[in-house]
Design a protein around this motif. Structure first.
Motif, short mmCIF file in Angstrom:
data_model
loop_
_atom_site.label_atom_id
_atom_site.label_comp_id
_atom_site.label_asym_id
_atom_site.label_seq_id
_atom_site.Cartn_x
_atom_site.Cartn_y
_atom_site.Cartn_z
N LEU A 120 15.08 98.19 77.64
CA LEU A 120 14.87 97.25 76.56
C LEU A 120 15.28 97.91 75.24
O LEU A 120 15.27 99.14 75.12
CB LEU A 120 13.39 96.85 76.47
N ASP A 121 15.62 97.10 74.27
CA ASP A 121 15.87 97.62 72.93
C ASP A 121 14.50 97.93 72.31
O ASP A 121 13.70 97.02 72.07
CB ASP A 121 16.59 96.57 72.09
N PRO A 122 14.18 99.20 72.07
CA PRO A 122 12.85 99.56 71.56
C PRO A 122 12.48 98.84 70.26
O PRO A 122 11.30 98.57 70.01
CB PRO A 122 12.94 101.07 71.34
N SER A 123 13.48 98.52 69.44
CA SER A 123 13.20 97.86 68.16
C SER A 123 12.68 96.45 68.34
O SER A 123 12.16 95.85 67.39
CB SER A 123 14.46 97.85 67.29
N HIS A 124 12.80 95.88 69.55
CA HIS A 124 12.31 94.53 69.82
C HIS A 124 10.85 94.51 70.29
O HIS A 124 10.27 93.44 70.41
CB HIS A 124 13.17 93.86 70.89
N VAL A 125 10.29 95.68 70.54
CA VAL A 125 8.94 95.74 71.11
C VAL A 125 7.88 95.37 70.08
O VAL A 125 6.95 94.60 70.35
CB VAL A 125 8.65 97.15 71.67
N SER A 126 8.00 95.90 68.86
CA SER A 126 7.00 95.70 67.82
C SER A 126 7.62 95.98 66.47
O SER A 126 8.63 96.68 66.37
CB SER A 126 5.80 96.63 68.07
N ARG A 127 6.99 95.45 65.41
CA ARG A 127 7.40 95.80 64.05
C ARG A 127 6.74 97.09 63.59
O ARG A 127 7.09 97.62 62.54
CB ARG A 127 7.05 94.66 63.09
N GLU A 128 5.78 97.59 64.38
CA GLU A 128 5.06 98.82 64.04
C GLU A 128 5.87 100.03 64.50
O GLU A 128 6.10 100.22 65.70
CB GLU A 128 3.69 98.80 64.72
N LYS A 129 6.32 100.85 63.55
CA LYS A 129 7.21 101.97 63.88
C LYS A 129 6.58 102.96 64.84
O LYS A 129 7.25 103.50 65.73
CB LYS A 129 7.63 102.70 62.59
N SER A 130 5.26 103.20 64.70
CA SER A 130 4.60 104.17 65.58
C SER A 130 4.57 103.66 67.02
O SER A 130 4.63 104.45 67.97
CB SER A 130 3.19 104.46 65.09
N VAL A 131 4.48 102.35 67.20
CA VAL A 131 4.48 101.76 68.54
C VAL A 131 5.84 101.96 69.20
O VAL A 131 5.93 102.29 70.39
CB VAL A 131 4.11 100.26 68.48
N ILE A 132 6.90 101.78 68.43
CA ILE A 132 8.25 102.00 68.95
C ILE A 132 8.42 103.45 69.38
O ILE A 132 8.96 103.75 70.46
CB ILE A 132 9.30 101.62 67.89
N ALA A 133 7.94 104.37 68.54
CA ALA A 133 8.06 105.79 68.87
C ALA A 133 7.28 106.14 70.13
O ALA A 133 7.77 106.90 70.99
CB ALA A 133 7.57 106.64 67.69
N ASP A 134 6.08 105.59 70.25
CA ASP A 134 5.26 105.84 71.46
C ASP A 134 5.94 105.28 72.70
O ASP A 134 5.91 105.90 73.77
CB ASP A 134 3.88 105.22 71.29
N PHE A 135 6.53 104.11 72.56
CA PHE A 135 7.23 103.46 73.68
C PHE A 135 8.38 104.34 74.15
O PHE A 135 8.58 104.55 75.36
CB PHE A 135 7.73 102.09 73.25
N GLN A 136 9.14 104.88 73.22
CA GLN A 136 10.29 105.71 73.57
C GLN A 136 9.87 107.05 74.18
O GLN A 136 10.59 107.61 75.00
CB GLN A 136 11.14 105.96 72.32
#
Length: 257
Positions: free
Chosen positions: A130-146
């Motif tokens: 998935l494109d991580p930037s589509h997961v959430s607008r919260e930057k920390s959530v994107i980082a955790d996902f990656q």
């Protein structure tokens, strides 16, 4: 004061911590296996909950959202078989995979080729990030996902085909197919800027189901895919909405949160 039991989490085969080796990543099995796994787990939990007079709610997010909808609606699901229905107080369906948003939808020829491979080599794996930037607008959530090693984003061709087929069945569901089906109380939620799963598809299904039962659709302006991990204001509203709906369906005479 009301006390709720801790959330019990059921992970599909091949995801989370359910696989033993790399070759088992994403091997969730056919839809028959997926729904049977769900039914076995839910039935065992429902027995204990009923004995303690605890209302039991079933929730699913994204792919899991499509699974819980198929579980209670599809005529071939074990839930729909006579005498086998676990007692559920309601469903919470979050950003369900009914249809993919155009931003995440693969080309048609890729899907067609994948279905051929799924028939010939169902356990062959495919990395579908998935494109991580589509997961959430919260930057920390994107980082955790990656950074999460359990988010391996690998599925088998058979499992991926089953996932898409479950969504396609929901997308094409008609009023006639719901004749004689008891619709459980449902709360469906979707961010209107979700670029992974389709907000319009969820809205359409919610409206169809609402003609036959107690079904609510909650749309979150500006929100992305993971409502429970969105920006603070959206996340707080989402938590209030979930809590109030559950309390309302639990028969609690308490003021709204």
């Amino acid at each position: 004061m009301t006390y709720f039991q801790p959330l019990l989490h059921l992970e599909s085969r091949g995801w989370g911590r359910t696989f033993n080796g790399l070759k088992d990543r994403g091997n969730s099995g056919s839809t028959t296996v997926v729904l049977a796994d769900m039914h076995s787990f839910i039935a065992s939990v429902a027995t204990e909950a009923q004995a303690q007079s605890i209302p039991l709610f079933l929730a699913g997010h994204s792919m899991g959202g499509g699974q819980v909808l198929n579980y209670v609606l599809h005529p071939d699901s074990p839930y729909r078989q006579a005498g086998s229905q676990p007692k559920l107080a309601g469903l919470l369906v979050l950003s369900p995979l009914i249809a993919l948003d155009p931003a995440s939808r693969p080309w048609g020829f890729i899907v067609s080729a994948g279905r051929v491979v799924a028939k010939l080599l169902p356990r062959m794996q495919r990395h579908s990030p998935l494109d991580p930037s589509h997961v959430s607008r919260e930057k920390s959530v994107i980082a955790d996902f990656q950074a999460d090693d359990l988010c391996h984003e690998t599925g088998t061709f058979g499992g991926l085909a089953g996932m898409l087929d479950r969504g396609l069945w929901l997308e094409n569901l008609s009023k006639n197919q719901l004749e004689g089906v008891d619709i459980l109380p449902m709360w469906l939620a979707h961010g209107d800027q979700d670029r992974i799963t389709s907000h319009p598809a969820t809205k359409r299904l919610a409206e169809l189901l609402a003609e036959k039962g107690d079904v609510v659709f909650a749309s979150y302006e500006g929100a992305y895919h993971k409502l429970q991990a969105e920006l603070p204001d959206t996340r707080a509203q989402f938590c209030r909405d979930v809590s109030n709906w559950i309390l309302g369906k639990s028969g609690e005479n308490q003021s709204k949160l």
